[in-house]
Design a protein around this motif. Structure first.
Motif, PDB file in Angstrom:
ATOM      1  N   ILE A   1       0.863  -1.172   0.000  1.00 40.10           N
ATOM      2  CA  ILE A   1       0.000   0.000   0.000  1.00 40.10           C
ATOM      3  C   ILE A   1       0.903   1.228   0.000  1.00 40.10           C
ATOM      4  O   ILE A   1       2.044   1.171   0.474  1.00 40.10           O
ATOM      5  CB  ILE A   1      -0.927  -0.006   1.251  1.00 40.10           C
ATOM      6  N   THR A   2       0.426   2.304  -0.575  1.00 37.39           N
ATOM      7  CA  THR A   2       1.219   3.527  -0.539  1.00 37.39           C
ATOM      8  C   THR A   2       1.506   3.896   0.911  1.00 37.39           C
ATOM      9  O   THR A   2       0.653   3.733   1.784  1.00 37.39           O
ATOM     10  CB  THR A   2       0.463   4.678  -1.221  1.00 37.39           C
ATOM     11  N   PRO A   3       2.725   4.383   1.208  1.00 38.14           N
ATOM     12  CA  PRO A   3       3.113   4.608   2.606  1.00 38.14           C
ATOM     13  C   PRO A   3       2.315   5.695   3.317  1.00 38.14           C
ATOM     14  O   PRO A   3       2.246   5.701   4.548  1.00 38.14           O
ATOM     15  CB  PRO A   3       4.592   4.990   2.505  1.00 38.14           C
ATOM     16  N   ASN A   4       1.710   6.601   2.564  1.00 42.59           N
ATOM     17  CA  ASN A   4       0.910   7.673   3.154  1.00 42.59           C
ATOM     18  C   ASN A   4      -0.411   7.777   2.400  1.00 42.59           C
ATOM     19  O   ASN A   4      -0.450   7.583   1.179  1.00 42.59           O
ATOM     20  CB  ASN A   4       1.645   9.014   3.079  1.00 42.59           C
TER      21      ASN A   4
ATOM     22  N   GLN B   1       0.162   6.949   7.929  1.00 45.18           N
ATOM     23  CA  GLN B   1       1.554   7.135   7.522  1.00 45.18           C
ATOM     24  C   GLN B   1       2.361   5.937   7.999  1.00 45.18           C
ATOM     25  O   GLN B   1       2.325   5.572   9.176  1.00 45.18           O
ATOM     26  CB  GLN B   1       2.131   8.428   8.114  1.00 45.18           C
ATOM     27  N   GLU B   2       3.082   5.317   7.079  1.00 43.84           N
ATOM     28  CA  GLU B   2       3.863   4.143   7.413  1.00 43.84           C
ATOM     29  C   GLU B   2       4.943   4.480   8.442  1.00 43.84           C
ATOM     30  O   GLU B   2       5.622   5.504   8.339  1.00 43.84           O
ATOM     31  CB  GLU B   2       4.508   3.558   6.161  1.00 43.84           C
TER      32      GLU B   2
ATOM     33  N   MET C   1      -9.098   0.818   3.735  1.00 42.42           N
ATOM     34  CA  MET C   1      -7.655   0.601   3.758  1.00 42.42           C
ATOM     35  C   MET C   1      -7.345  -0.861   3.427  1.00 42.42           C
ATOM     36  O   MET C   1      -6.423  -1.164   2.643  1.00 42.42           O
ATOM     37  CB  MET C   1      -7.117   0.968   5.141  1.00 42.42           C
ATOM     38  N   GLU C   2      -8.110  -1.789   4.010  1.00 43.74           N
ATOM     39  CA  GLU C   2      -7.920  -3.209   3.720  1.00 43.74           C
ATOM     40  C   GLU C   2      -8.213  -3.519   2.261  1.00 43.74           C
ATOM     41  O   GLU C   2      -7.547  -4.364   1.653  1.00 43.74           O
ATOM     42  CB  GLU C   2      -8.800  -4.053   4.639  1.00 43.74           C
TER      43      GLU C   2
END
Length: 354
Positions: A15-18, A66-67, A142-143
């Motif tokens: 997933i994109t980090p942010n 945010q990752e 998000m999932e």
């Protein structure tokens, strides 16, 4: 319940980090009330319930993720209507802890949660239902980014399952319309772990119901619903209440099919008063109704008797009053409400049942 909400296949997706995810979820008003849950800390109801989701009463939530750079505990900040609310944080942290087994990917991110309501918070208009369900929908979006193959049915079932772990009635706010939560032998598919849309025939009169909410007290409740639920574990009348609720659900199934609005109204008023009777006879006992709650109830009874109108009240765990009536009678009823009941409340919310 055979659905497995833990999905190991998530680990192979990225997933994109942010990112930012936004969801809206509506409050609901129960017709058959859920009051009392098993003492197991996972929000299992002691009786089934059914509710309408409400059109103009909702929460909008933005989940900013945010990752994490380091393997430490996730940071979570919560903002309500633009202001940081550290008082909301314990409940949010408890929720994230409860769902961590089913959503292990959350441990890899820090979060900012921004939320706002179209109605007063914590005053008995099911703000926890709309807020926790909106957050659960954000998490499932998000999932969905992690697992694009997720089916729609699974998405909403798991959203309801997660929302329940934050607030029991939140699981019903995932869906529009009439929604059932809690196992009932007469309702196929009903279960204690997530809510389902009401599966049976509904007369057309029950598909267009107005709900005018009278905000009699807009301050946060001094005693939260979570404490009231716990008091049912040793309540002297608990067993009869659960039996009555299940019988009332059977009655409501028949009423919804036949379209008998008077029977519907009398049943929901009985349920509302029974809920508050349980509250007033708990040990320790307490009272959520205010003087103007009682005044409004008597005004509604008198108006209905004198004018033969289909207007009925229901109450949630608080002082505020929901007035339900068919859309066909809206013009005359809404005129009466503003002419005769406005004095008793601080504001009104004109809504409708989705």
């Amino acid at each position: 319940m055979k659905t497995n909400f833990y999905n190991k296949s998530i680990e192979k997706y990225s997933i994109t980090p942010n990112g930012v995810i936004t969801s809206k979820s509506h409050s609901n008003i129960a017709l058959i009330k859920y009051w009392g849950k098993h003492n197991n800390k996972i929000q299992i109801p002691l009786n089934s319930s059914i509710s309408y989701s409400l059109g103009k009463v909702y929460t909008v939530t933005r989940l900013i993720y945010q990752e994490k750079k380091k393997k430490n505990n996730s940071s979570i900040r919560v903002f309500f209507s633009g202001k940081e609310k550290t008082s909301f944080l314990p409940k949010i942290l408890k929720f994230f802890y409860r769902i961590s087994f089913y959503c292990s990917y959350l441990r890899n991110f820090n979060f900012i949660i921004e939320t706002s309501n179209t109605f007063p918070h914590s005053c008995g208009v099911a703000s926890s239902a709309s807020s926790m369900s909106a957050l659960a929908l954000c998490i499932m979006k998000m999932e969905k980014k992690l697992v694009p193959s997720l089916k729609e049915d699974f998405f909403f079932k798991k959203a309801s399952f997660l929302a329940r772990l934050g607030s029991g009635s939140a699981c019903r706010s995932i869906y529009p319309g009439l929604v059932v939560w809690g196992h009932h032998q007469s309702i196929e598919g009903s279960n204690n772990l997530y809510a389902i849309p009401y599966p049976y025939e509904i007369h057309s009169i029950f598909t267009k119901i107005e709900d005018t909410i009278l905000i009699i007290d807009d301050k946060p409740k001094k005693i939260l619903s979570s404490k009231g639920h716990k008091l049912m574990n040793h309540h002297p009348y608990a067993r009869e209440r659960f039996k009555d609720a299940n019988q009332n659900m059977n009655r409501l199934i028949s009423i919804l099919k036949r379209g008998e609005f008077q029977e519907f109204g009398e049943l929901i008023e009985h349920e509302a008063l029974t809920l508050h009777a349980m509250i007033m006879t708990s040990r320790p006992y307490f009272l959520w109704m205010k003087a103007n709650t009682i005044n409004v109830i008597h005004m509604v009874w008198d108006f209905r008797k004198q004018n033969n109108k289909n207007i009925y009240f229901t109450l949630d765990a608080g002082a505020n009053v929901h007035l339900l009536y068919p859309i066909q009678e809206k013009t005359s009823i809404i005129k009466w409400i503003y002419s005769n009941l406005f004095f008793y409340c601080k504001k009104t919310i004109e809504s409708f049942c989705l």
